[in-house]
Design an enzyme around this catalytic site. Structure first.
Site, PDB file in Angstrom:
ATOM      1  N   HIS A   9      18.277 100.529  91.440  1.00 13.41           N
ATOM      2  CA  HIS A   9      17.404 101.387  90.858  1.00 13.41           C
ATOM      3  C   HIS A   9      17.779 102.782  90.428  1.00 13.41           C
ATOM      4  O   HIS A   9      17.496 103.263  89.306  1.00 13.41           O
ATOM      5  CB  HIS A   9      16.019 101.399  91.569  1.00 13.41           C
ATOM      6  CG  HIS A   9      15.234 100.101  91.850  1.00 13.41           C
ATOM      7  ND1 HIS A   9      15.653  99.263  93.116  1.00 13.41           N
ATOM      8  CD2 HIS A   9      14.584  99.403  91.177  1.00 13.41           C
ATOM      9  CE1 HIS A   9      14.885  98.168  92.780  1.00 13.41           C
ATOM     10  NE2 HIS A   9      14.317  98.117  91.949  1.00 13.41           N
ATOM     11  N   GLU A  83      17.555 102.983  98.973  1.00 12.73           N
ATOM     12  CA  GLU A  83      19.062 102.939  98.247  1.00 12.73           C
ATOM     13  C   GLU A  83      19.823 104.290  98.670  1.00 12.73           C
ATOM     14  O   GLU A  83      20.826 104.044  98.766  1.00 12.73           O
ATOM     15  CB  GLU A  83      18.619 102.977  96.762  1.00 12.73           C
ATOM     16  CG  GLU A  83      17.900 101.591  96.300  1.00 12.73           C
ATOM     17  CD  GLU A  83      18.068 101.183  95.029  1.00 12.73           C
ATOM     18  OE1 GLU A  83      18.263 102.107  94.166  1.00 12.73           O
ATOM     19  OE2 GLU A  83      17.592 100.348  94.730  1.00 12.73           O
ATOM     20  N   ARG A 171     -11.695 112.894  91.663  1.00  8.26           N
ATOM     21  CA  ARG A 171     -11.716 113.824  90.426  1.00  8.26           C
ATOM     22  C   ARG A 171     -12.990 113.475  89.644  1.00  8.26           C
ATOM     23  O   ARG A 171     -13.214 112.211  89.310  1.00  8.26           O
ATOM     24  CB  ARG A 171     -10.518 113.611  89.872  1.00  8.26           C
ATOM     25  CG  ARG A 171      -9.184 114.192  90.083  1.00  8.26           C
ATOM     26  CD  ARG A 171      -8.149 114.378  89.113  1.00  8.26           C
ATOM     27  NE  ARG A 171      -7.581 115.796  89.101  1.00  8.26           N
ATOM     28  CZ  ARG A 171      -6.566 116.191  90.258  1.00  8.26           C
ATOM     29  NH1 ARG A 171      -6.263 115.244  91.076  1.00  8.26           N
ATOM     30  NH2 ARG A 171      -6.107 117.279  90.171  1.00  8.26           N
ATOM     31  N   ARG A 226      -9.148 122.681  93.545  1.00  5.71           N
ATOM     32  CA  ARG A 226     -10.195 121.707  93.249  1.00  5.71           C
ATOM     33  C   ARG A 226     -11.636 121.992  93.311  1.00  5.71           C
ATOM     34  O   ARG A 226     -12.613 121.629  92.800  1.00  5.71           O
ATOM     35  CB  ARG A 226      -9.820 120.447  94.155  1.00  5.71           C
ATOM     36  CG  ARG A 226      -8.527 119.605  94.007  1.00  5.71           C
ATOM     37  CD  ARG A 226      -8.508 119.013  92.482  1.00  5.71           C
ATOM     38  NE  ARG A 226      -9.608 118.333  92.287  1.00  5.71           N
ATOM     39  CZ  ARG A 226      -9.955 117.162  92.893  1.00  5.71           C
ATOM     40  NH1 ARG A 226      -9.114 116.335  93.589  1.00  5.71           N
ATOM     41  NH2 ARG A 226     -10.873 116.094  92.623  1.00  5.71           N
TER      42      ARG A 226
END
Ligand SMILES: O=P(O)(O)O[C@H]1O[C@H](CO)[C@@H](O)[C@H]1O
Ligand SMILES: O=c1cc[nH]c(=O)[nH]1
Length: 264
Positions: A9, A83, A171, A226
């Site tokens: 990957h 990996e 949200r 937020r």
């Protein structure tokens, strides 16, 4: 190691990363050149799916420092960890963005995660939900010292890692206003439990690394507050990404100075 160790990957092999022990992991591939610019020398390495990489060199860090984007979310971050660990990387530093839920945190501040709520599924493929998602104490210390030394406003504490950007982070501007019942009221609950901010990868990073005997930490720039609204600020990010890069580089320098002499 021969090039047969080319990882499927991330598109990297041991010879390509030249013995790098540290990796800086932004989500966004566009952050790779920004992080590269914090080092005296850096060069692009590979581009494979969401994984864009570069190799950076610092006189005071004994091995090159790998920079690799992981894309958005825990699954692709866990693939990168697996990996890179096979190629000899041992220290994993996420360099991300986050949305603050505490009122004392301002746009552009940095959040150093000590531990993270596991509101994602990937980490449970590595360890049961009772297993805590905690960062490396040594790497947290290096990040705090780096931010203090550079005079950059920062906070450290608990974060929350969600598998979704909209419902899991509650949200209100989600499409059609849809927030499933199980997430309604959760932002306020996390706030009252002293969680600092939401992002999407920390808890998987911490659990996967602990489970595999690796070290991990995370520093993120606050791009949304937020309680002020749901917007993510591009202008704030444009400045904060440079603070992020400086803190990451200084933290690696400080951590590496202490890690020298440790067994591999
Ligand atoms: O800016 P990055 O590092 O991608 O981090 C944050 O930004 C993405 C969501 O906008 C998620 O990956 C989240 O964790
Ligand atoms: O609010 C935010 C900002 C950045 N990344 C997130 O996951 N959430």
């Amino acid at each position: 190691m021969a090039d047969s160790d080319l990882q499927y990957h991330v598109g990297l092999s041991a010879s390509l990363i030249e013995g790098a022990r540290y990796v800086l992991m932004p989500g966004d591939p566009d952050r790779v050149p920004v992080l590269s610019a914090a080092f005296a020398h850096a060069r692009p390495l590979a581009q494979s799916r969401e994984y864009r990489s570069a190799l950076a060199y610092a006189e005071d860090v004994p091995t090159p420092v790998l920079i690799l984007s992981t894309g958005i979310g825990a699954p692709s971050a866990s693939i990168a960890i697996e990996e890179l660990a096979r190629l000899g990387v041992r220290y994993f530093l996420r360099v991300g963005t986050t949305g603050a839920i505490q009122r004392h945190i301002a746009l552009g501040d940095l959040v150093i995660s000590e531990a993270s709520v596991r509101l994602e599924g990937t980490s449970s493929h590595y360890a049961p939900i009772e297993y805590p998602a905690v960062a490396s104490v040594d790497m947290i210390c290096a990040l705090r010292e780096a931010a203090c030394a550079l005079g950059i406003s920062h906070h450290s504490g608990m974060t929350c890692s969600s598998d979704s950007f909209w419902p899991g982070q509650e949200r209100r501007d989600s499409f059609a206003g849809y927030i499933p019942r199980r997430f309604q009221g959760t932002l306020e609950e996390w706030r009252r439990l002293n969680v600092l901010s939401y992002e999407m990868e920390n808890s998987a990073l911490f659990v996967v690394c602990r489970a595999l005997g690796l070290e991990a930490a995370s520093v993120c720039a606050v791009v949304a507050c937020r309680w002020q609204g749901e917007a993510v600020s591009h202008d704030v990010y444009a400045k904060a990404k440079h603070d992020l890069a400086r803190v990451a580089r200084e933290a690696v320098r400080r951590h590496a100075a202490r890690a020298i002499g440790r067994p591999a």
